[in-house]
Design a protein around this motif. Structure first.
Motif, PDB file in Angstrom:
ATOM      1  N   LEU A  28       0.828  -1.210   0.000  1.00 53.39           N
ATOM      2  CA  LEU A  28       0.000   0.000   0.000  1.00 53.39           C
ATOM      3  C   LEU A  28       0.863   1.261   0.000  1.00 53.39           C
ATOM      4  O   LEU A  28       0.559   2.236  -0.691  1.00 53.39           O
ATOM      5  CB  LEU A  28      -0.948   0.006   1.195  1.00 53.39           C
ATOM      6  N   ALA A  29       1.944   1.252   0.761  1.00 55.10           N
ATOM      7  CA  ALA A  29       2.835   2.409   0.793  1.00 55.10           C
ATOM      8  C   ALA A  29       3.472   2.644  -0.572  1.00 55.10           C
ATOM      9  O   ALA A  29       3.612   3.790  -1.014  1.00 55.10           O
ATOM     10  CB  ALA A  29       3.917   2.211   1.851  1.00 55.10           C
ATOM     11  N   ALA A  30       3.848   1.587  -1.267  1.00 56.07           N
ATOM     12  CA  ALA A  30       4.479   1.739  -2.577  1.00 56.07           C
ATOM     13  C   ALA A  30       3.487   2.201  -3.641  1.00 56.07           C
ATOM     14  O   ALA A  30       3.792   3.067  -4.463  1.00 56.07           O
ATOM     15  CB  ALA A  30       5.112   0.416  -3.000  1.00 56.07           C
ATOM     16  N   VAL A  31       2.283   1.642  -3.630  1.00 54.93           N
ATOM     17  CA  VAL A  31       1.292   1.967  -4.657  1.00 54.93           C
ATOM     18  C   VAL A  31       0.694   3.352  -4.454  1.00 54.93           C
ATOM     19  O   VAL A  31       0.486   4.097  -5.413  1.00 54.93           O
ATOM     20  CB  VAL A  31       0.174   0.895  -4.688  1.00 54.93           C
ATOM     21  N   PHE A  32       0.418   3.717  -3.209  1.00 51.57           N
ATOM     22  CA  PHE A  32      -0.266   4.977  -2.944  1.00 51.57           C
ATOM     23  C   PHE A  32       0.658   6.089  -2.465  1.00 51.57           C
ATOM     24  O   PHE A  32       0.204   7.081  -1.894  1.00 51.57           O
ATOM     25  CB  PHE A  32      -1.404   4.767  -1.932  1.00 51.57           C
ATOM     26  N   ALA A  33       1.937   5.965  -2.719  1.00 51.03           N
ATOM     27  CA  ALA A  33       2.878   7.034  -2.362  1.00 51.03           C
ATOM     28  C   ALA A  33       2.482   8.305  -3.114  1.00 51.03           C
ATOM     29  O   ALA A  33       2.084   8.243  -4.289  1.00 51.03           O
ATOM     30  CB  ALA A  33       4.296   6.627  -2.719  1.00 51.03           C
ATOM     31  N   PRO A  34       2.580   9.473  -2.463  1.00 50.02           N
ATOM     32  CA  PRO A  34       2.169  10.724  -3.112  1.00 50.02           C
ATOM     33  C   PRO A  34       2.891  10.951  -4.442  1.00 50.02           C
ATOM     34  O   PRO A  34       4.104  10.816  -4.537  1.00 50.02           O
ATOM     35  CB  PRO A  34       2.571  11.796  -2.094  1.00 50.02           C
ATOM     36  N   GLY A  35       2.098  11.239  -5.476  1.00 52.18           N
ATOM     37  CA  GLY A  35       2.655  11.547  -6.785  1.00 52.18           C
ATOM     38  C   GLY A  35       3.080  10.349  -7.609  1.00 52.18           C
ATOM     39  O   GLY A  35       3.570  10.495  -8.717  1.00 52.18           O
TER      40      GLY A  35
END
Length: 104
Positions: A60-67
């Motif tokens: 989730l952190a990798a996919v939804f990282a800002p930008g």
């Protein structure tokens, strides 16, 4: 009883179909924890639960990282998400193509 039936039970979770994060924040939140059974409970609990949570957080952190990515629903509506059948695992209606998104 399957997890989807437990998690959507109005006896345990009033208004289960709506996103209400405040239900987990007040003094009434502690008793609700026993009804979260995504990985089962007790002696038959999933052995890989902690690894699954770790992988979930990293993904989730990798996919939804800002930008990083921009997502937009594509030919998807609420009927593609609602549970229509419980074949041990929750299933949407038979003619649904599932949740589809465009990634930019």
């Amino acid at each position: 009883m399957t997890s989807i039936m437990m998690h959507n039970s109005p006896d345990h979770f009033p208004n289960p179909e709506h996103f209400e994060p405040e239900r987990w924040l007040g003094p009434n939140a502690a008793p609700l924890r026993k009804y979260i059974v995504a990985f089962s409970k007790g002696s038959r609990q999933c052995l890989g639960m902690n690894l699954a949570y770790c992988e979930l957080y990293l993904t989730l952190a990798a996919v939804f990282a800002p930008g990083r990515f921009k997502f937009e629903l594509y030919e998807t509506d609420i009927t593609d998400v609602e549970v229509y059948h419980d074949f041990f695992n929750a299933s949407q209606r038979v003619d649904s193509k599932g949740i589809r998104v465009k990634v930019e």
